[in-house]
Design a protein around this motif. Structure first.
Motif, PDB file in Angstrom:
ATOM      1  N   VAL A   1     -14.306 -10.250   1.882  1.00 20.08           N
ATOM      2  CA  VAL A   1     -14.043 -10.096   3.458  1.00 20.08           C
ATOM      3  C   VAL A   1     -13.649  -8.862   3.873  1.00 20.08           C
ATOM      4  O   VAL A   1     -14.243  -7.873   4.511  1.00 20.08           O
ATOM      5  N   PHE A   2     -12.590  -8.173   3.297  1.00 21.07           N
ATOM      6  CA  PHE A   2     -11.953  -7.016   3.457  1.00 21.07           C
ATOM      7  C   PHE A   2     -12.866  -5.826   3.382  1.00 21.07           C
ATOM      8  O   PHE A   2     -12.987  -5.060   4.215  1.00 21.07           O
ATOM      9  N   GLY A   3     -13.483  -6.009   1.997  1.00 21.64           N
ATOM     10  CA  GLY A   3     -14.584  -5.050   1.900  1.00 21.64           C
ATOM     11  C   GLY A   3     -14.314  -3.557   1.384  1.00 21.64           C
ATOM     12  O   GLY A   3     -15.005  -2.588   1.673  1.00 21.64           O
ATOM     13  N   ALA A   4     -12.871  -3.575   0.669  1.00 21.69           N
ATOM     14  CA  ALA A   4     -12.808  -2.224   0.008  1.00 21.69           C
ATOM     15  C   ALA A   4     -13.747  -1.948  -1.219  1.00 21.69           C
ATOM     16  O   ALA A   4     -14.296  -2.971  -1.652  1.00 21.69           O
ATOM     17  N   PRO A   5     -14.123  -0.676  -1.431  1.00 23.13           N
ATOM     18  CA  PRO A   5     -14.935  -0.495  -2.314  1.00 23.13           C
ATOM     19  C   PRO A   5     -14.519  -0.990  -3.823  1.00 23.13           C
ATOM     20  O   PRO A   5     -15.563  -1.333  -4.744  1.00 23.13           O
ATOM     21  N   PHE A   6     -13.411  -1.131  -4.087  1.00 29.61           N
ATOM     22  CA  PHE A   6     -13.032  -1.495  -5.381  1.00 29.61           C
ATOM     23  C   PHE A   6     -11.940  -2.655  -5.257  1.00 29.61           C
ATOM     24  O   PHE A   6     -11.200  -2.804  -4.187  1.00 29.61           O
ATOM     25  N   VAL A   7     -11.944  -3.615  -6.080  1.00 31.48           N
ATOM     26  CA  VAL A   7     -10.948  -4.414  -6.476  1.00 31.48           C
ATOM     27  C   VAL A   7     -10.328  -4.419  -7.829  1.00 31.48           C
ATOM     28  O   VAL A   7     -11.118  -4.427  -8.736  1.00 31.48           O
ATOM     29  N   LEU A   8      -9.038  -3.994  -7.949  1.00 30.45           N
ATOM     30  CA  LEU A   8      -8.481  -3.574  -9.380  1.00 30.45           C
ATOM     31  C   LEU A   8      -7.399  -4.929  -9.643  1.00 30.45           C
ATOM     32  O   LEU A   8      -6.294  -4.899  -9.295  1.00 30.45           O
ATOM     33  N   TYR A   9      -7.771  -5.663 -10.622  1.00 30.76           N
ATOM     34  CA  TYR A   9      -6.831  -6.671 -11.030  1.00 30.76           C
ATOM     35  C   TYR A   9      -5.850  -6.111 -11.662  1.00 30.76           C
ATOM     36  O   TYR A   9      -5.820  -5.389 -12.475  1.00 30.76           O
ATOM     37  N   SER A  10      -4.363  -6.289 -11.289  1.00 28.51           N
ATOM     38  CA  SER A  10      -3.261  -5.723 -12.038  1.00 28.51           C
ATOM     39  C   SER A  10      -2.160  -6.857 -11.783  1.00 28.51           C
ATOM     40  O   SER A  10      -1.999  -7.467 -10.953  1.00 28.51           O
ATOM     41  N   LYS A  11      -1.387  -6.844 -12.937  1.00 29.22           N
ATOM     42  CA  LYS A  11      -0.404  -7.876 -13.262  1.00 29.22           C
ATOM     43  C   LYS A  11       0.843  -7.355 -11.806  1.00 29.22           C
ATOM     44  O   LYS A  11       0.925  -6.319 -11.383  1.00 29.22           O
ATOM     45  N   ASN A  12       1.511  -8.416 -11.397  1.00 29.15           N
ATOM     46  CA  ASN A  12       2.456  -8.580 -10.783  1.00 29.15           C
ATOM     47  C   ASN A  12       4.114  -7.902 -11.183  1.00 29.15           C
ATOM     48  O   ASN A  12       4.178  -8.623 -12.350  1.00 29.15           O
ATOM     49  N   LEU A  13       4.226  -6.604 -10.845  1.00 23.82           N
ATOM     50  CA  LEU A  13       5.375  -6.085 -11.470  1.00 23.82           C
ATOM     51  C   LEU A  13       6.639  -6.747 -11.280  1.00 23.82           C
ATOM     52  O   LEU A  13       6.807  -7.231  -9.873  1.00 23.82           O
ATOM     53  N   SER A  14       7.490  -7.064 -11.997  1.00 24.42           N
ATOM     54  CA  SER A  14       8.694  -7.482 -11.774  1.00 24.42           C
ATOM     55  C   SER A  14       9.720  -7.065 -10.497  1.00 24.42           C
ATOM     56  O   SER A  14       9.824  -5.903 -10.578  1.00 24.42           O
ATOM     57  N   LYS A  15      10.116  -7.764  -9.688  1.00 30.93           N
ATOM     58  CA  LYS A  15      11.035  -7.546  -8.461  1.00 30.93           C
ATOM     59  C   LYS A  15      10.303  -6.592  -7.371  1.00 30.93           C
ATOM     60  O   LYS A  15      10.631  -6.157  -6.711  1.00 30.93           O
ATOM     61  N   SER A  16       8.914  -6.471  -7.510  1.00 27.36           N
ATOM     62  CA  SER A  16       8.132  -6.167  -6.526  1.00 27.36           C
ATOM     63  C   SER A  16       7.797  -6.826  -5.330  1.00 27.36           C
ATOM     64  O   SER A  16       8.097  -8.380  -5.445  1.00 27.36           O
ATOM     65  N   PHE A  17       7.627  -6.320  -4.158  1.00 25.83           N
ATOM     66  CA  PHE A  17       7.179  -7.276  -2.898  1.00 25.83           C
ATOM     67  C   PHE A  17       6.210  -8.182  -3.155  1.00 25.83           C
ATOM     68  O   PHE A  17       6.023  -9.458  -2.770  1.00 25.83           O
ATOM     69  N   ARG A  18       4.983  -7.663  -4.204  1.00 23.95           N
ATOM     70  CA  ARG A  18       3.847  -8.719  -4.169  1.00 23.95           C
ATOM     71  C   ARG A  18       4.255  -9.681  -4.990  1.00 23.95           C
ATOM     72  O   ARG A  18       3.910 -10.920  -4.913  1.00 23.95           O
ATOM     73  N   ALA A  19       4.869  -9.475  -6.266  1.00 27.09           N
ATOM     74  CA  ALA A  19       5.354 -10.639  -7.081  1.00 27.09           C
ATOM     75  C   ALA A  19       6.181 -11.514  -6.332  1.00 27.09           C
ATOM     76  O   ALA A  19       6.153 -12.882  -6.691  1.00 27.09           O
ATOM     77  N   THR A  20       7.251 -11.341  -5.547  1.00 27.37           N
ATOM     78  CA  THR A  20       8.203 -12.123  -4.868  1.00 27.37           C
ATOM     79  C   THR A  20       7.443 -12.978  -3.894  1.00 27.37           C
ATOM     80  O   THR A  20       7.636 -13.942  -3.787  1.00 27.37           O
ATOM     81  N   CYS A  21       6.300 -12.473  -2.997  1.00 23.92           N
ATOM     82  CA  CYS A  21       5.467 -13.066  -2.177  1.00 23.92           C
ATOM     83  C   CYS A  21       4.904 -14.227  -2.931  1.00 23.92           C
ATOM     84  O   CYS A  21       4.610 -15.382  -2.500  1.00 23.92           O
ATOM     85  N   ASN A  22       4.488 -13.622  -4.106  1.00 25.76           N
ATOM     86  CA  ASN A  22       3.526 -14.496  -4.870  1.00 25.76           C
ATOM     87  C   ASN A  22       4.443 -15.719  -5.455  1.00 25.76           C
ATOM     88  O   ASN A  22       3.823 -16.769  -5.232  1.00 25.76           O
ATOM     89  N   LYS A  23       5.588 -15.829  -5.704  1.00 28.36           N
ATOM     90  CA  LYS A  23       6.284 -16.790  -6.051  1.00 28.36           C
ATOM     91  C   LYS A  23       6.604 -17.699  -5.051  1.00 28.36           C
ATOM     92  O   LYS A  23       6.936 -18.863  -5.063  1.00 28.36           O
TER      93      LYS A  23
END
Length: 325
Positions: free
Chosen positions: A172-194
């Motif tokens: 839906v967002f439609g950016a040219p690329f999606v890059l699958y990448s691991k959640n880094l420890s203590k990152s904003f993304r990883a914490t929201c995911n938890k």
């Protein structure tokens, strides 16, 4: 996605009723001069119920392109929803933004201290307050970043490979690329995911730089997301992406074999084949000219734009394995 009910929103010590607009402050500490630092949080609520979407940027103070994307959402009125609630935090690391530095004054990278602590370092306190007082209200978070150290990222979304539920929102967002990448420890993304909070991390451009193509990709993608959830007002048009999103399972950096003056000759986002010429490394005296050729076939999703490189420096980030759609 959960649906936020049309009740009073209690956030950062303020109350925001359905149909109200309010700017509240996300304040943690004064400057060393004792001057207060106000971090504005712009909240727009429709009378009609709907989800709450949080737009964040400036976790790294030198990544100004993300700030520009949210600025445009606010300036153009895109953040005024037809239904639900939109919360905009254009500059989270205001201390780094003031000094155009990635880190906080305490030297810490905010994106490595989550979920933070109410009695920890300055960065840790900001992380804690964000997770404790803002994130619980969000049904979806879109966090804007750029490349660092002179590395220019093609507009892309990033999230963990196992988060396949985000594939639909990514399309839906439609950016040219999606890059699958691991959640880094203590990152904003990883914490929201938890916490079970879905987050799309947008990467585009580089630090200390505002790029129109990257900005447009972020703004248009945000409009598509809002339209998807019935939140985009009819006064705004949501265009279809010009190209189909490419999902990248794996990628690798191609590094410099020599030190010297570097110039890329391939546009960002290009599809290249193995041994295609990507750029060249020269010396200042006109005696040496090394042609950099693609180590593998794939998409160029990041380019080092530094004019000077050393042996081993990352030059090109190239996809190695695509996900079949």
């Amino acid at each position: 996605m959960p649906v936020t009910q049309t009740e009073v929103l209690h956030i950062l010590g303020e109350q925001v009723k359905p149909g109200e607009s309010k700017e509240v402050n996300f304040d943690v500490a004064n400057l060393h001069t004792s001057s207060p630092v106000h971090i504005p949080v712009i909240i727009e609520r429709a009378k009609k119920q709907g989800p709450t979407i949080l737009f964040t940027a400036g976790i790294h103070g030198d990544e100004v392109n993300g700030v520009e994307i949210i600025r445009q959402l606010i300036a153009k009125g895109i953040n005024k929803p037809k239904s639900g609630t939109i919360i905009c935090m254009p500059v989270i690391n205001i201390f780094g933004f003031i000094n155009l530095k990635r880190e906080f004054p305490d030297g810490r990278d905010l994106n490595r201290v989550f979920p933070g602590s109410p009695s920890g370092s300055l960065a840790g306190r900001v992380a804690y307050k964000l997770m404790d007082e803002v994130i619980p209200h969000a049904d979806l978070i879109i966090d804007f970043h750029t490349g660092g150290s002179g590395r220019f990222n093609a507009p892309q979304l990033r999230y963990a490979k196992e988060k396949t539920d985000l594939d639909i929102l990514a399309k839906v967002f439609g950016a040219p690329f999606v890059l699958y990448s691991k959640n880094l420890s203590k990152s904003f993304r990883a914490t929201c995911n938890k916490l079970g909070k879905p987050l799309l991390l947008f990467e585009g451009g580089k630090s200390f730089h505002i790029d129109d193509v990257v900005t447009n990709s972020g703004v248009n993608g945000s409009k598509r997301i809002l339209k998807h959830f019935g939140m985009l007002r009819t006064v705004f048009k949501s265009s279809k992406p010009k190209t189909e999103c490419v999902f990248i399972n794996d990628s690798k950096w191609q590094r410099a074999k020599y030190s010297g003056m570097f110039k890329a000759s391939i546009p960002i986002g290009s599809y290249v084949k193995k041994d295609d010429m990507l750029g060249n490394i020269t010396d200042p005296y006109g005696k040496f000219n090394y042609f950099v050729r693609a180590s593998n076939t794939g998409y160029i999703i990041n380019v080092n734009e530094s004019p000077i490189v050393y042996q081993g420096d990352a030059l090109f980030h190239i996809s190695t394995k695509l996900k079949r759609q």
